[in-house]
Write a protein that holds these residues in place. Sequence first.
Motif, PDB file in Angstrom:
ATOM      1  N   UNK A 161      22.657  50.378-110.771  1.00  0.00           N
ATOM      2  CA  UNK A 161      21.505  49.833-111.422  1.00  0.00           C
ATOM      3  C   UNK A 161      20.848  48.458-110.213  1.00  0.00           C
ATOM      4  N   UNK A 162      19.588  48.270-110.048  1.00  0.00           N
ATOM      5  CA  UNK A 162      19.125  47.408-109.112  1.00  0.00           C
ATOM      6  C   UNK A 162      18.173  46.741-110.025  1.00  0.00           C
ATOM      7  N   UNK A 164      24.223  41.872-118.498  1.00  0.00           N
ATOM      8  CA  UNK A 164      24.272  42.901-119.365  1.00  0.00           C
ATOM      9  C   UNK A 164      24.224  44.279-118.768  1.00  0.00           C
ATOM     10  N   UNK A 165      23.370  44.325-117.961  1.00  0.00           N
ATOM     11  CA  UNK A 165      23.141  45.728-117.132  1.00  0.00           C
ATOM     12  C   UNK A 165      24.009  45.950-116.160  1.00  0.00           C
ATOM     13  N   UNK A 208      14.861  49.284-119.368  1.00  0.00           N
ATOM     14  CA  UNK A 208      13.942  48.109-119.815  1.00  0.00           C
ATOM     15  C   UNK A 208      14.556  47.520-121.095  1.00  0.00           C
ATOM     16  N   UNK A 209      14.484  46.316-121.224  1.00  0.00           N
ATOM     17  CA  UNK A 209      15.106  45.438-122.298  1.00  0.00           C
ATOM     18  C   UNK A 209      13.881  45.255-122.954  1.00  0.00           C
ATOM     19  N   UNK A 210      14.242  45.445-124.361  1.00  0.00           N
ATOM     20  CA  UNK A 210      13.201  45.164-125.404  1.00  0.00           C
ATOM     21  C   UNK A 210      12.881  43.590-125.460  1.00  0.00           C
ATOM     22  N   UNK A 227      22.191  50.509-124.155  1.00  0.00           N
ATOM     23  CA  UNK A 227      23.080  50.173-123.245  1.00  0.00           C
ATOM     24  C   UNK A 227      24.249  49.309-124.035  1.00  0.00           C
ATOM     25  N   UNK A 228      25.333  49.902-124.146  1.00  0.00           N
ATOM     26  CA  UNK A 228      26.741  49.405-124.533  1.00  0.00           C
ATOM     27  C   UNK A 228      26.307  48.663-125.830  1.00  0.00           C
TER      28      UNK A 228
END
Length: 539
Positions: A78-79, A121-122, A178-180, A389-390
């Motif tokens: 992930x970048x 987190x990512x 994408x983060x909400x 994610x997680x």
Amino acid sequence: MGTVVFGAVSHPSSSPSAEGDGDLRETLIDLFVSVARARPLGKALSFEGETYSYAALDVWSRAVAERLWAAGVRRGDRVALRMAPGAEVVAAMLGILRIGAAYVPLDVRNPPARNEFILSDSRVTAFVGDPGEGPPSGLSGLPLIGTDDVAKLLLAEASGGAAVDDHAPGPDDIAYVIYTSGTTGRPKGVPVRHGSVVALLESTSGLFSFRPDDRWLLFHSVAFDFSVWEIWGALSCGAELVVLPHWTARSPDGYLRVVREAGITVLNQTPTAFGAFADAALRRGEDLPRLRYVVFGGEKLTPAAVRPWAERFGTERPRLVNMYGITETTVHATFREWDRAELAGEESVIGPPLPGFVARVVTEDGRDAEPGEVGELWLSGPQVTEGYLERPDLNADRFPLGPAPDGGARLRYYRSGDLVSRRPDGDLVYRGRADLQVKLRGHRIELSDIEGAVRAHPGVVDAVVWVHEFGPGDSRLVCALVPSDGADGPGTRALREHVGGLLPSYMRPGRYLSLPELPRTVNGKIDRAAVARIFEEGR
């Protein structure tokens, strides 16, 4: 290899499954490379007077991919991607995807604490773009490729090395996370696979007549998934993507000028943004003869918000399309073109689900709703993502297994949290968010219904309503609004008379506050918490 132009050659067929993969076997990079080979001299991208052909963008993005590979980025990584709008952000995104990595967008307006959380987190392995004035501590030790570095790679000649092609993504690889953008609580990362985006493009191919001579406007931040539709709607059919500068997006008159001068044919808008755009167009008496489509998404669209535009421009050119969707179901999930019949009513009709989706309307007691009965919308199909994610506990709640309509194997659904009802003809009607329903003095109230009534006043561009506690046992409805004349607006008395003619007494706001604009989250939606703070500070 599949589609170059929407509606010309279809993608492989897809069908919903418990796994959500469908049978799609193409990736976004497959689509882009196919178009670049078929239309190398076609215009792919433009920004502030500079235009790039598909061949140039192909070479540029390959050079970015090779730079990332040399920095140690590999398939499945992930970048982080943080750039202001420009040609570089599209080249960087393509470069990340070409080596099978996923981009994690950071909006340039994000506060540092949010970026810190997303980076951690990512678990990104590299950073592309501008770290900002106060670089997040999470960048320590990560390879950094700056915006200027990406720009210089435009002049580099890609080596054509096998490393990039040998590690190209597959349809099950993640394309982006994408983060909400909720203003409260912990942000949630939503990983979306290549195959899910290809399923979106396939499912809409027969509903639109997109063409290579179209010009799409990249209006939204890449941290908002509406941008995925804008970018790939253009690049998958050989059209031109026009990138709107960041500062212009904040000015309705400014982006109206771009739409007119650039000859934009496909415009995508949240109802909030469209309200300001339409007001500017009507106020200036503009003609927009090139515009073919306005596609709405991201928020509830009300007929009252569109009527003034339709009275001036009609509903056939541009065509007005309401598309309900969620990040977790890959941008769009329904389609309904609005004509004068829809605008004559008051309901927000979002239409039937896109091909490939299975939709349930589930009541509070867990049964499937009857036609006309309100329930929560559950969606299953190849566009539905694998979960957050997680967040296993949240995934178990939001992505449950449920019955298939044909009685076959159980399907994995996404519980949207949105309330809808189904018409006898199969069209879905949007009723609002379950979490925007409030109970006040014994009455269950949908806040969006009140907002729609306020917006129906000709002197109002936009409005937001919430419950404010003035003291113990003294909770009242409050409304903040943006007046159309840029001054103080129609006044409290006029608003009360207007709303009083539309809503019962228990749904009428007790206070009104005029603001020059409503604060928004990074995805263009109204920041309700920020509006409430402004009201509290001004009391």
